[in-house]
Design a protein around this motif. Sequence first.
Motif, PDB file in Angstrom:
ATOM      1  N   ASP A   1      -6.138 -10.876 -13.857  1.00 52.96           N
ATOM      2  CA  ASP A   1      -5.960 -11.808 -14.981  1.00 52.96           C
ATOM      3  C   ASP A   1      -5.210 -11.076 -16.083  1.00 52.96           C
ATOM      4  O   ASP A   1      -5.559  -9.929 -16.405  1.00 52.96           O
ATOM      5  CB  ASP A   1      -7.318 -12.259 -15.546  1.00 52.96           C
ATOM      6  N   ILE A   2      -4.205 -11.736 -16.662  1.00 47.55           N
ATOM      7  CA  ILE A   2      -3.516 -11.170 -17.823  1.00 47.55           C
ATOM      8  C   ILE A   2      -3.783 -12.086 -19.013  1.00 47.55           C
ATOM      9  O   ILE A   2      -3.476 -13.284 -18.962  1.00 47.55           O
ATOM     10  CB  ILE A   2      -1.999 -11.022 -17.567  1.00 47.55           C
ATOM     11  N   ASN A   3      -4.378 -11.498 -20.053  1.00 48.86           N
ATOM     12  CA  ASN A   3      -4.804 -12.266 -21.233  1.00 48.86           C
ATOM     13  C   ASN A   3      -5.608 -13.515 -20.828  1.00 48.86           C
ATOM     14  O   ASN A   3      -5.395 -14.609 -21.359  1.00 48.86           O
ATOM     15  CB  ASN A   3      -3.594 -12.663 -22.083  1.00 48.86           C
ATOM     16  N   GLY A   4      -6.467 -13.321 -19.850  1.00 52.40           N
ATOM     17  CA  GLY A   4      -7.358 -14.390 -19.430  1.00 52.40           C
ATOM     18  C   GLY A   4      -6.753 -15.379 -18.459  1.00 52.40           C
ATOM     19  O   GLY A   4      -7.430 -16.320 -18.030  1.00 52.40           O
ATOM     20  N   ILE A   5      -5.492 -15.194 -18.115  1.00 51.17           N
ATOM     21  CA  ILE A   5      -4.848 -16.138 -17.183  1.00 51.17           C
ATOM     22  C   ILE A   5      -4.715 -15.479 -15.820  1.00 51.17           C
ATOM     23  O   ILE A   5      -4.161 -14.380 -15.697  1.00 51.17           O
ATOM     24  CB  ILE A   5      -3.443 -16.542 -17.696  1.00 51.17           C
ATOM     25  N   ASN A   6      -5.233 -16.156 -14.809  1.00 50.36           N
ATOM     26  CA  ASN A   6      -5.197 -15.595 -13.462  1.00 50.36           C
ATOM     27  C   ASN A   6      -3.766 -15.583 -12.918  1.00 50.36           C
ATOM     28  O   ASN A   6      -3.102 -16.614 -12.864  1.00 50.36           O
ATOM     29  CB  ASN A   6      -6.098 -16.423 -12.535  1.00 50.36           C
ATOM     30  N   VAL A   7      -3.295 -14.386 -12.552  1.00 44.26           N
ATOM     31  CA  VAL A   7      -1.932 -14.272 -12.025  1.00 44.26           C
ATOM     32  C   VAL A   7      -1.919 -13.828 -10.557  1.00 44.26           C
ATOM     33  O   VAL A   7      -0.910 -13.989  -9.865  1.00 44.26           O
ATOM     34  CB  VAL A   7      -1.091 -13.289 -12.868  1.00 44.26           C
ATOM     35  N   ILE A   8      -3.006 -13.243 -10.119  1.00 45.75           N
ATOM     36  CA  ILE A   8      -3.109 -12.835  -8.714  1.00 45.75           C
ATOM     37  C   ILE A   8      -4.502 -13.204  -8.225  1.00 45.75           C
ATOM     38  O   ILE A   8      -5.491 -12.921  -8.896  1.00 45.75           O
ATOM     39  CB  ILE A   8      -2.899 -11.305  -8.559  1.00 45.75           C
ATOM     40  N   GLN A   9      -4.591 -13.795  -7.067  1.00 47.43           N
ATOM     41  CA  GLN A   9      -5.903 -14.171  -6.523  1.00 47.43           C
ATOM     42  C   GLN A   9      -5.925 -13.902  -5.020  1.00 47.43           C
ATOM     43  O   GLN A   9      -5.058 -14.388  -4.288  1.00 47.43           O
ATOM     44  CB  GLN A   9      -6.182 -15.664  -6.802  1.00 47.43           C
ATOM     45  N   ASP A  10      -6.886 -13.145  -4.595  1.00 47.75           N
ATOM     46  CA  ASP A  10      -7.102 -12.860  -3.170  1.00 47.75           C
ATOM     47  C   ASP A  10      -5.846 -12.349  -2.462  1.00 47.75           C
ATOM     48  O   ASP A  10      -5.532 -12.769  -1.344  1.00 47.75           O
ATOM     49  CB  ASP A  10      -7.610 -14.114  -2.452  1.00 47.75           C
ATOM     50  N   VAL A  11      -5.139 -11.470  -3.135  1.00 50.45           N
ATOM     51  CA  VAL A  11      -3.932 -10.891  -2.519  1.00 50.45           C
ATOM     52  C   VAL A  11      -4.344  -9.659  -1.711  1.00 50.45           C
ATOM     53  O   VAL A  11      -5.083  -8.799  -2.193  1.00 50.45           O
ATOM     54  CB  VAL A  11      -2.900 -10.515  -3.598  1.00 50.45           C
ATOM     55  N   LYS A  12      -3.848  -9.587  -0.500  1.00 48.21           N
ATOM     56  CA  LYS A  12      -4.225  -8.478   0.382  1.00 48.21           C
ATOM     57  C   LYS A  12      -3.540  -7.183  -0.042  1.00 48.21           C
ATOM     58  O   LYS A  12      -2.369  -7.178  -0.447  1.00 48.21           O
ATOM     59  CB  LYS A  12      -3.830  -8.798   1.822  1.00 48.21           C
ATOM     60  N   GLN A  13      -4.262  -6.070   0.077  1.00 46.04           N
ATOM     61  CA  GLN A  13      -3.666  -4.757  -0.168  1.00 46.04           C
ATOM     62  C   GLN A  13      -4.144  -3.788   0.905  1.00 46.04           C
ATOM     63  O   GLN A  13      -5.236  -3.918   1.451  1.00 46.04           O
ATOM     64  CB  GLN A  13      -4.023  -4.239  -1.548  1.00 46.04           C
ATOM     65  N   LYS A  14      -3.286  -2.796   1.168  1.00 47.66           N
ATOM     66  CA  LYS A  14      -3.625  -1.775   2.167  1.00 47.66           C
ATOM     67  C   LYS A  14      -3.214  -0.416   1.637  1.00 47.66           C
ATOM     68  O   LYS A  14      -2.180  -0.285   0.973  1.00 47.66           O
ATOM     69  CB  LYS A  14      -2.871  -2.026   3.478  1.00 47.66           C
ATOM     70  N   PHE A  15      -4.016   0.582   1.947  1.00 54.62           N
ATOM     71  CA  PHE A  15      -3.701   1.946   1.517  1.00 54.62           C
ATOM     72  C   PHE A  15      -3.880   2.860   2.716  1.00 54.62           C
ATOM     73  O   PHE A  15      -4.884   2.803   3.425  1.00 54.62           O
ATOM     74  CB  PHE A  15      -4.642   2.375   0.388  1.00 54.62           C
ATOM     75  N   PHE A  16      -2.898   3.726   2.918  1.00 48.50           N
ATOM     76  CA  PHE A  16      -2.991   4.735   3.973  1.00 48.50           C
ATOM     77  C   PHE A  16      -2.650   6.089   3.368  1.00 48.50           C
ATOM     78  O   PHE A  16      -1.706   6.209   2.577  1.00 48.50           O
ATOM     79  CB  PHE A  16      -2.014   4.404   5.115  1.00 48.50           C
ATOM     80  N   GLY A  17      -3.407   7.108   3.723  1.00 50.89           N
ATOM     81  CA  GLY A  17      -3.125   8.445   3.189  1.00 50.89           C
ATOM     82  C   GLY A  17      -3.324   9.528   4.232  1.00 50.89           C
ATOM     83  O   GLY A  17      -4.193   9.424   5.106  1.00 50.89           O
ATOM     84  N   LEU A  18      -2.513  10.547   4.143  1.00 49.87           N
ATOM     85  CA  LEU A  18      -2.625  11.706   5.039  1.00 49.87           C
ATOM     86  C   LEU A  18      -2.449  12.981   4.221  1.00 49.87           C
ATOM     87  O   LEU A  18      -1.499  13.104   3.440  1.00 49.87           O
ATOM     88  CB  LEU A  18      -1.541  11.641   6.130  1.00 49.87           C
ATOM     89  N   SER A  19      -3.374  13.914   4.395  1.00 50.88           N
ATOM     90  CA  SER A  19      -3.247  15.237   3.765  1.00 50.88           C
ATOM     91  C   SER A  19      -3.376  16.298   4.835  1.00 50.88           C
ATOM     92  O   SER A  19      -4.278  16.217   5.679  1.00 50.88           O
ATOM     93  CB  SER A  19      -4.363  15.473   2.747  1.00 50.88           C
ATOM     94  N   VAL A  20      -2.511  17.272   4.782  1.00 56.78           N
ATOM     95  CA  VAL A  20      -2.632  18.435   5.660  1.00 56.78           C
ATOM     96  C   VAL A  20      -2.496  19.664   4.762  1.00 56.78           C
ATOM     97  O   VAL A  20      -1.453  19.864   4.129  1.00 56.78           O
ATOM     98  CB  VAL A  20      -1.546  18.447   6.752  1.00 56.78           C
ATOM     99  N   ASN A  21      -3.545  20.431   4.686  1.00 53.29           N
ATOM    100  CA  ASN A  21      -3.534  21.631   3.849  1.00 53.29           C
ATOM    101  C   ASN A  21      -3.706  22.867   4.727  1.00 53.29           C
ATOM    102  O   ASN A  21      -4.492  22.862   5.677  1.00 53.29           O
ATOM    103  CB  ASN A  21      -4.667  21.592   2.812  1.00 53.29           C
ATOM    104  N   LEU A  22      -2.983  23.908   4.371  1.00 49.06           N
ATOM    105  CA  LEU A  22      -3.018  25.143   5.147  1.00 49.06           C
ATOM    106  C   LEU A  22      -3.442  26.296   4.250  1.00 49.06           C
ATOM    107  O   LEU A  22      -2.921  26.443   3.134  1.00 49.06           O
ATOM    108  CB  LEU A  22      -1.615  25.412   5.719  1.00 49.06           C
ATOM    109  N   THR A  23      -4.395  27.095   4.725  1.00 43.93           N
ATOM    110  CA  THR A  23      -4.779  28.319   4.001  1.00 43.93           C
ATOM    111  C   THR A  23      -4.521  29.500   4.921  1.00 43.93           C
ATOM    112  O   THR A  23      -5.116  29.610   5.989  1.00 43.93           O
ATOM    113  CB  THR A  23      -6.283  28.283   3.622  1.00 43.93           C
ATOM    114  N   LEU A  24      -3.612  30.345   4.525  1.00 45.03           N
ATOM    115  CA  LEU A  24      -3.224  31.496   5.343  1.00 45.03           C
ATOM    116  C   LEU A  24      -3.381  32.738   4.476  1.00 45.03           C
ATOM    117  O   LEU A  24      -2.497  33.062   3.688  1.00 45.03           O
ATOM    118  CB  LEU A  24      -1.771  31.320   5.789  1.00 45.03           C
TER     119      LEU A  24
END
Lengths: 160, 352
Positions: B224-247
């Motif tokens: 909602d922006i200033n009380g007015i609904n601008v997005i409703q039930d919109v799908k979102q997806k997040f994917f993440g990958l981390s590879v850390n190396l300690t040598l």
Amino acid sequence: MNTFTNTSRAQTHKHFMFMAVAIIVLAILACVTPVSAKADKVALIAAKGSSIEELSIRDVRRVYLGLKSAESKAVNKPVLNTHSQELYDDFLKNVMHMTEGGYKRKLVKRIFRQGAEEIRQISSYEELNDHLQKNVGDISFIEVSAIKNMDNIEVIQILW
Amino acid sequence: MHRFYAAAVLLAALLFHPLAAAEVHLNGFASVVAGKVIEGNEFLADYPKTGIYDEEWSLSPDTSLGLQFSSYFTDEFSLIAQIVVHGARDFEPEVDWLYVNYFITPELSVQLGRKRLPLYYYSDYFDLGYAYYWIRPPADLYTWQITNYEGISLLYEWGLGQWDSSVNVYYGSEESEDNDLLSELTPNASVDETWKNMFGIVGSMTNELLDIRLTYMQGLVDRDINGINVIQDVKQKFFGLSVNLTLDQLQVLTEFNDYKRPDNDIDIEAYMLSFGYQIDDFTPHITYSAFEQAINAIGNDEKHHTTTLGVRWDFYPNMALKAQFDKVVDEGVMVPVKGDSESISIGLDLVF
């Protein structure tokens, strides 16, 4: 003059031989001393009557990361023996497989991420002995040669 | 604030409860950071809390204090609460964590309550400066407007040969009224954001050398922006990958994240590559991070990258001093965030 030269050469040779022998002896001592120091085995210990049976190194590592033992319900909390920095470093290397800094950061993350308890550090044998007696089920590690300084302690296993 | 009072009442009840009295633990952390922009106008150092540096020295954007209470009722059952204050939020107390934890088995536990949303590698300890070598995790990656969720999670932790492994599955939602980040980026507007029906899974494997983490989350967004609904039930997806190396003394840290909201034609990629090298108590480091969103159907884009140079000095047990230089290049055409900038910051992190 010739005699002096021969005598001088003989003395030089003698000094050289002495130095060579001394170097060899020192080298042998240098090799032998650390080996004998490092030959002192390190044991996982608890108070007598703890009912803890041998754990896998994987499970010991798990407990020292602040997790519950997956192999024994009798294991309570781990205690870090910091009596000697060398022993602590060897423990981190042989059991935890990480540096002191890495281990510390991992524990801090676990404490603030999952509410794990801080792992207690004890630097005197007397205090360690006292703590283990009062907290049956807690575990720690110590050089086998130092166990004679402790009372009512049982060796769960030799770690390395 | 209502969450803070709820937590305070609950904590007080627990602390004075005879069952809990014997097993309450208190831990804390603090970061005191001063910084300023030396080139440009502003530097958005902390997106979620909108910690912004300008040309004057300031302590507000990155300074934080946290207290964590852990109450153990039994070996299996505990309550964890973490209360934090941030300079960027005028030191108003907030509840970051408030959940009960139950060990079903030594390896499997279930949590119910309020937790950090584990999208990014450093999500769980984003405010815990002592846990990493930067002053703050690279800002280009951590551009999330929702940082917590209320719901349920299952955590399974087990050993696999030389690897420590874990899988965390969670479900929950979060409402944010007058969201700091979205309201900052939307002039003269108050933006309310809700992320709901969030389902996520995080898997990690760590050994002496490698630390690999995969994360996936999907859910729905309301706005909602200033009380007015601008997005409703919109799908979102997040994917993440981390590879850390300690040598030995060398650390190589990487993270890649992809965020999609197809109905709004939003597809964001963020990534970073960092090298740190420990020399006794000092860890100098260098990092490159970037955030990229191409121009979409409604003409919005956002593109910026940061080069960071810094050093961490572990000068005392549980304390670290840090100094850092950040150079931001803001290439957003339609949506520039804060423009190009160069800034410096110095900080002290401690845990107790």
